[in-house]
Design an enzyme around this catalytic site. Sequence first.
Site, PDB file in Angstrom:
ATOM      1  N   GLU A 205       1.573  -1.586   3.625  1.00 32.18           N
ATOM      2  CA  GLU A 205       0.925  -2.878   3.340  1.00 32.18           C
ATOM      3  C   GLU A 205       1.332  -3.913   4.384  1.00 32.18           C
ATOM      4  O   GLU A 205       1.802  -5.015   4.056  1.00 32.18           O
ATOM      5  CB  GLU A 205       1.222  -3.354   1.910  1.00 32.18           C
ATOM      6  CG  GLU A 205       0.646  -2.412   0.869  1.00 32.18           C
ATOM      7  CD  GLU A 205       0.577  -2.955  -0.550  1.00 32.18           C
ATOM      8  OE1 GLU A 205       1.127  -4.040  -0.819  1.00 32.18           O
ATOM      9  OE2 GLU A 205      -0.039  -2.272  -1.407  1.00 32.18           O
ATOM     10  N   GLU A 325      -1.512   4.600  -2.772  1.00 26.67           N
ATOM     11  CA  GLU A 325      -1.127   3.830  -3.968  1.00 26.67           C
ATOM     12  C   GLU A 325      -2.382   3.576  -4.786  1.00 26.67           C
ATOM     13  O   GLU A 325      -3.340   2.992  -4.273  1.00 26.67           O
ATOM     14  CB  GLU A 325      -0.459   2.501  -3.604  1.00 26.67           C
ATOM     15  CG  GLU A 325       0.933   2.684  -3.037  1.00 26.67           C
ATOM     16  CD  GLU A 325       1.697   1.368  -2.871  1.00 26.67           C
ATOM     17  OE1 GLU A 325       1.447   0.430  -3.654  1.00 26.67           O
ATOM     18  OE2 GLU A 325       2.529   1.310  -1.950  1.00 26.67           O
TER      19      GLU A 325
HETATM   20  O1  AHR Z   1       3.647   0.033  -6.354  1.00 24.07           O
HETATM   21  C1  AHR Z   1       4.160  -1.259  -6.413  1.00 24.07           C
HETATM   22  C2  AHR Z   1       3.864  -2.068  -5.151  1.00 24.07           C
HETATM   23  O2  AHR Z   1       2.498  -2.276  -5.033  1.00 24.07           O
HETATM   24  C3  AHR Z   1       4.243  -1.421  -3.857  1.00 24.07           C
HETATM   25  O3  AHR Z   1       5.564  -1.614  -3.516  1.00 24.07           O
HETATM   26  C4  AHR Z   1       3.351  -2.112  -2.878  1.00 24.07           C
HETATM   27  O4  AHR Z   1       3.048  -1.320  -1.753  1.00 24.07           O
HETATM   28  C5  AHR Z   1       2.135  -2.476  -3.689  1.00 24.07           C
HETATM   29  O5  AHR Z   1       1.754  -3.787  -3.505  1.00 24.07           O
END
Ligand code: AHR
Length: 521
Positions: A205, A325
């Site tokens: 991210e 994710e």
């Molecule tokens: O999964 C929780 C968080 O969500 C992670 O650390 C991040 O990459 C995302 O924003």
Amino acid sequence: MNCKRLAGLFVLTSALGIGLGAGAEPGAPPAAANTLVIHADQAGPVISRNVYGQFSEHLGHCIYEGLWVGEASPIPNTRGLRNDVIAALKKIRVPVLRWPGGCFADEYHWKDGVGPRAQRPTMINTHWGKVTENNHFGTHEFLDLCEQLGCEPYICGNVGSGSVQELQQWVEYITFDGVSPMADWRKKNGRDQPWKLSYLGIGNENWGCGGNMTAEYYADQFKRYATYARNFGDNRIFKIACGPNGADYHWTEVLMKEVGRRMNGLALHYYCGSGRRSRSATQFEEEDWFFQLKNALRMEELVAKHSAIMDQYDPEKRIALVVDEWGAWHAVEPGTNPGFLYQQNSLRDALVAGITLNIFNHHAARVRMANIAQMINVLQSMILTDKDKLVLTPTCHVFDMYSVHQDAKLLPTELKSADYVFGSEKIPALDASASRDNAGRLHVSLCNLDPNQAAEVACQLQGAMAQKVSGRILTAPVITAHNTFDHPETVKPADFNAFKTTDGGFTATLPAASIVVLEIE
Ligand code: AHR
């Protein structure tokens, strides 16, 4: 075709939550005219087992207490890793595990997490509760975890606050089979042989918590960091670039244009929230159910649109779209640290998993890895732990049921579904995907999103016969049903027999709010 919800048949049960409607009652008429054509004679791309991957971050009780209890713990463990958790995860055949974050990855300095544990420095986990991280779970412990699980490691490197040299040395430490400062240090720390490092994320991210970069700036950073992440011996690193946040198509365009085939994968992140607004994982109404599932279905549009951009630059689909994710994100459980993202997991989350995995299956040619967030005690997890107790979530059961798709060949399907109507909105009531495994067995995963009506679906098999059909189902009498430490088996798979074979295939009747996986021989 629209199938209207049966007004007045939706019942509230005060203690357990919300009751299923008419479809859940024995004898209620199922919605008609749902059809599924399965082209069993047209095997498509392989559904990578890595689509069923997991993610574990130094966040709340995912690592500490969830996976790692330390060798001195009274909780049975192997080299500090919980035996009960390892056994449960082996059952769902975890293929790949992403670590150490997440946002944590871009603050993590791996050298602090090797060597004698008592001498490892501490740090503040600034993103997640500002708790002190003692670095007792580091590179050796993570790679031991992957070996115990029999899965491939996916390490996410620090681009936001780390250096190119730090990442270069991490790769050398893990994979170099010769004499070098890092390989010698690894040996001194107890590991003679190098490990295989399969997947390396170049930051996480980086448009947000990983450094607030523009796509253009990150593309250049990717090239710097990736250049020095060398292959040693026969280890070949699959390099994954930070990809877009949801519908940020500009990010994908820039990365494909500027980085192109220097990357092997591009990571997409999409969380489908908790319905219309952030609410409890278990105290919710049908409105929350509907909008949660509608948000989850949006994954189809995101994957299709990012894939279309990738196709322009990479028509051979050499670069994978890696959804590293995804999942539901509810309000934290009352009384827990808001920074620990601890949430329960209900039948609704199971449906989120079922339809999302169906979407990934359909995009097998481009989506070749996905990692649900997260494996234990965080967000949409497989397992919840409380000291020595463990409970499997409904989502874990979906991963178990769907594991038959791992490395199977996608079969094209044509689904005509009734609508699930809520107020002035609607979504398809049914969702499906199908595959053929190496032994020639067909597997069909079907979801009924409608909490009010059962659905009969007529399946036509083209190029195959349904000689023997068997199945498993996950459902419950209330949509808020979930497993607790006191009642760990409220939502669990059962045998499914509501099907009959026909001349051209079979028909199946899916109860309201259910997930069914059929095996056809
Ligand atoms: O999964 C929780 C968080 O969500 C992670 O650390 C991040 O990459 C995302 O924003």
